[in-house]
Design an enzyme around this catalytic site. Sequence first.
Site, PDB file in Angstrom:
ATOM      1  N   ASP A  14       0.832  -1.203   0.000  1.00  0.00           N
ATOM      2  CA  ASP A  14       0.000   0.000   0.000  1.00  0.00           C
ATOM      3  C   ASP A  14       0.865   1.252   0.000  1.00  0.00           C
ATOM      4  O   ASP A  14       1.440   1.612   1.030  1.00  0.00           O
ATOM      5  CB  ASP A  14      -0.914  -0.007   1.229  1.00  0.00           C
ATOM      6  CG  ASP A  14      -1.883   1.162   1.247  1.00  0.00           C
ATOM      7  OD1 ASP A  14      -2.126   1.749   0.175  1.00  0.00           O
ATOM      8  OD2 ASP A  14      -2.400   1.485   2.328  1.00  0.00           O
ATOM      9  N   ASP A 229      -1.762   5.110  -5.660  1.00  0.00           N
ATOM     10  CA  ASP A 229      -2.076   4.269  -4.504  1.00  0.00           C
ATOM     11  C   ASP A 229      -2.354   2.830  -4.907  1.00  0.00           C
ATOM     12  O   ASP A 229      -3.411   2.524  -5.461  1.00  0.00           O
ATOM     13  CB  ASP A 229      -3.291   4.853  -3.773  1.00  0.00           C
ATOM     14  CG  ASP A 229      -3.638   4.074  -2.518  1.00  0.00           C
ATOM     15  OD1 ASP A 229      -2.777   3.329  -2.015  1.00  0.00           O
ATOM     16  OD2 ASP A 229      -4.775   4.202  -2.035  1.00  0.00           O
TER      17      ASP A 229
END
Length: 401
Positions: A14, A229
Site C-alpha cells: 500500500d 495508490d
Amino acid sequence: MIGTPSKTFLVALDTGSDLLWVPCDCQQCSPTNWASYGVQTQGLEFAVYGTSSSSTSKNLSCTNSLCSSSVASPSSACSSNTQACEYTIKYMSSDTSTSGFIVQDVLHLNYEAPESGNTTASIYFGCAQLQTGDLLQGVAPNGLFGLGPEDISVPSTLARNGVISTNSFSMCFSSGDSSGRLVFGVEALSGIPSTPLVPINPSVYYVIATTKFSVHGNSVDASENLIFDTGTSYTTLPPSTYQSLGEMMNNQINAPQFQLNGTFDYCWNTSDSSILDSLPTLTITFNGGSSWDVSDPYVRFVDSKGNVVFFCLGITPSSTGIIGHNFMGGYEFFFNQQAMSFSWAPSTCYTLNSSTIGSPQDAPNFVTRASIQNSSVALKAPLSISSLFITYLLIAFIGLL
C-alpha cells in the site's frame, strides 16, 4: 520475514499509507487461516507476531521523535520513556482501522542481482492488536505494508540508517501473470519517463500532476493532482475530468453504452472480438511532458464459459483523484523521495531479481541498482509467497487508502 527467529507474513502492498503492520498480540484480529476466506492451500500459514517471541524485538518509546508521525495516536498521553508509542490508522472504508503499538525489529532482505546472499535491517512496524471493519473480513488478513514517504516507513528507515544509499524503491506489477517485485534502493536511469512528485504537507502520499488525457489522438486538458495508490482497486477522477474522458472514450467505441448499477458509468455491451481486440489506448500526460500508456484501463465481465459479454472503463468519479491498482499492470514504477521524482517503464516483471525492463531476453537495461555497497535489497520470501501476493493484491483493497 520479520524477527528472530523469523516469521513470514503475506502482506498487501500500500503506497497510500506509511506504516508496515502485522497481526500481533491480538485482541481482535482477522482470522489467521486460509479456510476462513474459502481458500484451500498447502504449506502456507498466516503468522502472528509476538513481541515476546522475537529476541530482537523492542518497543518504540512514546518519547521518540518518530512517535510524532501522523500514525501516532493523538489521544495517547506519554508519561515516560518506557511507555510504548501507540498508533491508530483509519482507512477510507467505513469504520475500518488498525491500532496497537510500534515496535522495532529486523526485516530479512535478499540482495538484488547480480549480488547474492541476504541481510537484515532494523525497521519500525505496527504490532496490530486491534482491527475493525473490512480488516476483519479478510482485506489484509496477514498485514499491510505501508510504503509511503513518512519517516517511519520502511523505505525512509532503510535510507536513514544507511542500508540503502538513496531513499527510493521500485515496484513492478505484471500484466500477464502473477509475478512482481519490490526492490529498495533502486534508481531509474535518466532518460526513462518521469515526473516530479508534488510536495504536500504532511507528506503522507505520493502525488503526481497530470496535464491531459488522450485517446486515439483526441485529448482532454486536465490539470489534476492524483495520488498513486496501490491500495485502491480502481482509479478515480474528479467528476468533470471523469465525464469528459468517459465521453471521449464513448465516441471511440462502436458498441451500445450503458451504466452498471451505479458502479461504472461507462460500460459497453459487446462480445465482438474485433471490438474487444482493438479497444482505444488511454494515455496520461504528466507535468514535465512525459506520458504513460495505461496497459489496460478496462474491466471485463465474462459469462460462465469465460467469454466476455461486456466491459467497462475502470474509473469512478470522486472528489479525490487516485491512480488505482487497475492501471498499474505491465510497468515498473520508481518512487524516489530523495530526488522527489516518480518514474516508470514497461516491464514483464519476469523474475523478482531481474535488473532489466521489458523482455528479459532482449530489453535494454534501464535500471541502476544502488544500496549496501552499491547493491540493492529485495524482500526475502519463498517463491510460493512471491507468486501469490500480486494475485492477492488484486482483490485486497477495495475502497482502502
